[in-house]
Design an enzyme around this catalytic site. Structure first.
Site, PDB file in Angstrom:
ATOM      1  N   HIS A  57     -23.583   9.349 113.429  1.00 32.61           N
ATOM      2  CA  HIS A  57     -23.693   9.024 114.853  1.00 32.61           C
ATOM      3  C   HIS A  57     -23.944   7.533 115.003  1.00 32.61           C
ATOM      4  O   HIS A  57     -24.126   6.823 114.008  1.00 32.61           O
ATOM      5  CB  HIS A  57     -24.776   9.857 115.535  1.00 32.61           C
ATOM      6  N   HIS A  59     -26.348   5.530 116.352  1.00 36.43           N
ATOM      7  CA  HIS A  59     -27.625   4.823 116.436  1.00 36.43           C
ATOM      8  C   HIS A  59     -27.743   3.736 115.366  1.00 36.43           C
ATOM      9  O   HIS A  59     -27.317   3.932 114.218  1.00 36.43           O
ATOM     10  CB  HIS A  59     -28.790   5.799 116.330  1.00 36.43           C
ATOM     11  N   ASP A  61     -30.087   2.606 113.529  1.00 34.36           N
ATOM     12  CA  ASP A  61     -30.764   2.884 112.260  1.00 34.36           C
ATOM     13  C   ASP A  61     -29.908   3.731 111.323  1.00 34.36           C
ATOM     14  O   ASP A  61     -30.351   4.077 110.223  1.00 34.36           O
ATOM     15  CB  ASP A  61     -32.131   3.534 112.489  1.00 34.36           C
ATOM     16  N   HIS A  62     -28.684   4.016 111.735  1.00 32.82           N
ATOM     17  CA  HIS A  62     -27.722   4.698 110.872  1.00 32.82           C
ATOM     18  C   HIS A  62     -26.453   3.875 110.650  1.00 32.82           C
ATOM     19  O   HIS A  62     -25.658   4.223 109.765  1.00 32.82           O
ATOM     20  CB  HIS A  62     -27.343   6.065 111.462  1.00 32.82           C
ATOM     21  N   HIS A 115     -28.295  15.345 119.904  1.00 36.42           N
ATOM     22  CA  HIS A 115     -29.061  14.121 119.698  1.00 36.42           C
ATOM     23  C   HIS A 115     -28.296  12.948 120.288  1.00 36.42           C
ATOM     24  O   HIS A 115     -28.832  12.148 121.051  1.00 36.42           O
ATOM     25  CB  HIS A 115     -29.312  13.929 118.201  1.00 36.42           C
ATOM     26  N   ASP A 134     -29.221  13.343 112.258  1.00 28.98           N
ATOM     27  CA  ASP A 134     -30.431  13.560 113.048  1.00 28.98           C
ATOM     28  C   ASP A 134     -30.343  14.806 113.912  1.00 28.98           C
ATOM     29  O   ASP A 134     -31.064  14.938 114.900  1.00 28.98           O
ATOM     30  CB  ASP A 134     -30.699  12.341 113.945  1.00 28.98           C
ATOM     31  N   HIS A 172     -34.092  11.466 108.268  1.00 23.36           N
ATOM     32  CA  HIS A 172     -35.446  10.907 108.323  1.00 23.36           C
ATOM     33  C   HIS A 172     -36.451  11.793 107.602  1.00 23.36           C
ATOM     34  O   HIS A 172     -36.271  12.995 107.475  1.00 23.36           O
ATOM     35  CB  HIS A 172     -35.909  10.749 109.775  1.00 23.36           C
TER      36      HIS A 172
END
Length: 256
Positions: A57, A59, A61-62, A115, A134, A172
């Protein structure tokens, strides 16, 4: 098909990076790219050459590591079709029911929105492993940021319906916090209490609680158990559809 080598490593605050190496096919996949430096170190430690990044996805942090890794390795970036404009450096947009042939690996794409609106899961059924980003966490699930509770419930059930011995790699390390919430909802679940204690011990030793497994999540993840009588009664929704029970649980977790 030979079983691929899988290397999981921590990065950023609580993310995990994952490399999947198919020696026979001479490919190495990075599942997401949270941090370019961490992915590069992991590749160098293993002596692997990055060929593909599979984004779950959009985001940051990915995906933040994608531009630097692509510039250095010229790897192919694959990601969700419904988030194509939000994935940096995307080369190939995918969605269910697409199947990827990467080296000797067969990767099935599952749409698992909730998400984010276009979140996908990558399932290597031959290797009995899925990379769920996530959407699902050990004893938990992701926050519903762009989709709906009904959408997220459908996505979770899709993962729960995979073969029970499927390993699940999540984005995570949230296991202890998720377990504490689960015990607050289902204190009579002895397996859940046992797993929380195990997770606390593992984390105290600085080790990862992941990957998890489908069968273990079905026993101990209250979000996947929203269709059970015990959970319906616990939240006071005995006749409600399962997705509404799930929605109630997710709101409770947001406040926990």
């Amino acid at each position: 098909m030979a079983q691929p080598e899988i290397h999981q490593f921590p990065c950023l605050k609580d993310n995990y990076g994952v490399l999947v190496h198919d020696a026979e096919g001479d490919v190495t996949l990075s599942i997401d790219a949270p941090d370019a430096a961490a992915v590069k170190r992991a590749l160098e430690e293993r002596g692997w050459r990055l060929t593909h990044i599979l984004a779950t996805h959009h985001h940051a942090d990915h995906t933040a590591g994608i531009p630097a890794l692509k510039a250095e390795t010229h790897c192919l970036v694959i990601g969700p079709r419904d988030e194509a404009a939000r994935i940096p450096g995307l080369d190939q947009a995918v969605g269910e029911p697409d199947t990827l042939s990467l080296g000797t690996l067969t990767v099935k794409v599952l749409d698992t929105p909730g998400h984010t609106i276009g979140h996908v899961t990558y399932w290597l059924d031959g290797a009995k492993v899925a990379f769920v980003g996530d959407t699902l966490f050990a004893m938990g699930c992701g926050r519903i940021l762009e989709g709906t509770a009904e959408m997220m419930w459908t996505s979770l059930r899709k993962i729960a319906d995979l073969p029970r011995d499927t390993l699940l790699y999540c984005g995570h390390e949230y296991t202890v916090a998720n377990g504490k919430f689960g015990v607050s909802i289902e204190p009579e679940n002895g397996r859940l209490q046992e797993r929380l204690l195990d997770a606390e011990t593992v984390r105290a030793q600085g080790e990862a609680t992941l990957p998890t497994r489908v069968d273990l999540e079905l026993e101990t993840n209250v979000f996947l158990r929203a269709d059970t009588r015990a959970l319906r009664d616990r939240v006071g929704l005995p006749a409600a559809p399962a997705w509404k029970v799930f929605a109630d649980l997710r709101e409770r977790k947001n406040r926990f």
